[in-house]
Design an enzyme around this catalytic site. Structure first.
Site, PDB file in Angstrom:
ATOM      1  N   ASP A  40       0.920  -1.169   0.080  1.00 53.33           N
ATOM      2  CA  ASP A  40       0.034  -0.240  -0.104  1.00 53.33           C
ATOM      3  C   ASP A  40       1.116   1.266   0.000  1.00 53.33           C
ATOM      4  O   ASP A  40       2.008   1.219   0.055  1.00 53.33           O
ATOM      5  CB  ASP A  40      -0.905   0.113   1.098  1.00 53.33           C
ATOM      6  CG  ASP A  40      -1.948  -1.169   1.236  1.00 53.33           C
ATOM      7  OD1 ASP A  40      -2.244  -1.287   0.127  1.00 53.33           O
ATOM      8  OD2 ASP A  40      -2.298  -1.462   2.349  1.00 53.33           O
TER       9      ASP A  40
ATOM     10  N   TYR B  85       6.913  -9.461   7.388  1.00 53.18           N
ATOM     11  CA  TYR B  85       6.805  -8.253   7.414  1.00 53.18           C
ATOM     12  C   TYR B  85       7.159  -7.615   8.878  1.00 53.18           C
ATOM     13  O   TYR B  85       7.053  -8.705   9.929  1.00 53.18           O
ATOM     14  CB  TYR B  85       5.487  -7.850   7.655  1.00 53.18           C
ATOM     15  CG  TYR B  85       4.698  -7.852   6.208  1.00 53.18           C
ATOM     16  CD1 TYR B  85       4.677  -6.476   5.379  1.00 53.18           C
ATOM     17  CD2 TYR B  85       4.139  -8.822   5.426  1.00 53.18           C
ATOM     18  CE1 TYR B  85       4.278  -6.263   3.985  1.00 53.18           C
ATOM     19  CE2 TYR B  85       3.816  -8.757   4.013  1.00 53.18           C
ATOM     20  CZ  TYR B  85       3.724  -7.309   3.588  1.00 53.18           C
ATOM     21  OH  TYR B  85       3.254  -7.367   2.352  1.00 53.18           O
TER      22      TYR B  85
END
Length: 435
Positions: free
Chosen positions: A179, A238
């Site tokens: 994103d 992540y």
């Protein structure tokens, strides 16, 4: 054709003008999800969670990520480690690709195997781009990469693009779209062409020259045609860095005296995808609780508590549909929302700053076979909210069975999120940043 008299036409027009307007549809108020556990009164609302998450020194995190992208710092400096395992699975790009190369010379390849596929390992700064996905009029990573690869497109495709009056761009396939604001340290993408004169060094130079200081190619290697950055991957890792306010590090008593969230920290309109003040105009509580009853909520949490909550999710195949956003309802049932978390931990770390000081942070490391849209950010924000409220050990597991996504917190800011690497071998826990 029979014409109506003027008097009759005027009478009809007057009756239409004097008739009452149709009633407007009733306004649908946004109803907060009502938790019914023992700590329901201590749990932040969506607005309070948003305010708490965004009122942090995120610029320090983005500056650190920029230094890591440009190779001025190492990610391992957060934890005081001298080395950092590339790819997390003990593999390098070259080692991963050599096992897949076919012993066929370039002259012997025919048909679909005649094309050359390159695997590109790159790093980019999230705050410098509008996300990965190419969109008209926006500065995206995919758009920049494909424009840079346009010079390596074969003649047949160039002619086809010219006939369709389309820009001569390459086609890049990625392991996972990020994103806007999300950084990637070892993103994997692939590009193929039927030209035999293209070298890996030429591709690396083309991409590095497109946006110096914002994107950097780590390596380019040739792979076989059956390699796919997304479908061939076995896990993704992540890291989320949550910074604490400097004034609260040495003055915990002053922090605890604050018992009401300040609405001024909610910067209206700054983050398009998150919670906005104008959307709060019609927010109500399901049981009409007065807002004053939510004044004595804790504003601190223990990192060890967040770590304990996340640890309950390890080694389980769970449906994370309540932690996903921007997905259709039809995709929220069944296997498409199931993810397997190999590793889920949180630990205290210290962020090196430009002025030589270090800022206290909480780092969350998540490794899974796949992630849903905004799943990491929602999971981090919800874990912090539950830890602050003093929820039970299985609070996150219970939220898996919720019937409404409002049961989870709004997504945490994208500035703290980073795609560390993507693995194409079996996951090895020894290479995790947080043991």
């Amino acid at each position: 054709m029979i014409k109506q008299p003027a008097a009759a036409a005027g009478l009809r027009l007057r009756s239409l003008m004097e008739s009452p307007a149709p009633p407007s549809p009733p306004r649908k108020d946004y109803v907060h999800y009502q938790h019914n556990d023992a700590c329901s009164l201590s749990r932040w609302t969506a607005r309070e969670s948003y305010q708490f998450m965004y009122a942090k020194p995120w610029q320090k995190v983005t500056d650190f990520y920029l230094d890591v992208v440009t190779a001025r710092r190492l990610l391992s400096e957060l934890f005081g480690k001298e080395t950092y395992a590339v790819d997390g699975g003990g593999e390098t790009v070259e080692d991963c690709d050599k096992s897949k190369l076919v012993s066929i010379t370039a002259g012997d390849r025919t048909g679909r195997w005649a094309r050359v596929t390159f695997k590109i390992l790159l790093s980019y700064h999230g705050s410098s781009f509008d996300g990965w996905q190419k969109q008209p009029g926006l500065n995206t990573v995919q758009g920049l990469i494909e424009r840079s690869l346009g010079k390596f497109v074969d003649e047949k495709k160039v002619q086809l693009l010219k006939e369709k009056k389309l820009p001569i761009d390459g086609c890049a396939v990625v392991a996972g779209r990020t994103d806007k604001g999300v950084t990637a340290l070892e993103q994997v993408c692939s590009f193929y062409t039927w030209r035999k004169d293209v070298t890996a060094l030429e591709i690396e130079d083309a991409i590095n020259g497109a946006a110096p200081g914002k994107i950097r190619v780590i390596s380019v290697s040739q792979v076989t045609r059956d390699f796919h950055p997304n479908f061939s991957a076995k896990w993704r890792r992540y890291l989320y860095i949550f910074p604490f306010n400097d004034e609260n590090m040495d003055n915990k008593e002053g922090e605890c005296k604050k018992n009401v969230l300040d609405v001024t920290v909610c910067r209206e309109g700054q983050f398009d995808e998150c919670f906005h003040e104008e959307k709060c105009a019609h927010v109500t509580n399901g049981d009409d609780q007065h807002e004053s009853q939510t004044g004595n909520k804790p504003l601190t949490f223990e990192i060890s508590r967040v770590n304990h909550l996340l640890h309950q999710l390890e080694g389980k195949l769970l449906s994370f549909r309540m932690f996903a956003r921007d997905t259709k309802a039809s995709r929220n049932i069944g296997p498409p929302t199931e993810c397997f978390l190999f590793h889920a931990r949180a630990a205290e770390a210290y962020l090196p700053c430009k002025d030589g000081t270090r800022t206290k942070t909480m780092c969350v490391e998540l490794v899974a076979n796949r992630f849903l849209r905004k799943m990491v950010r929602v999971l981090v924000a919800t874990a912090i909210r539950e830890a602050a409220a003093g929820a039970d050990d299985d609070a996150l597991l219970k939220l898996m069975d919720a019937t409404c996504r409002r049961a989870t917190a709004p997504p945490a800011p994208p500035d703290g999120l980073c795609l560390v690497d993507v693995g194409y071998t079996e996951f090895d826990r020894k290479n995790c940043l947080i043991p």
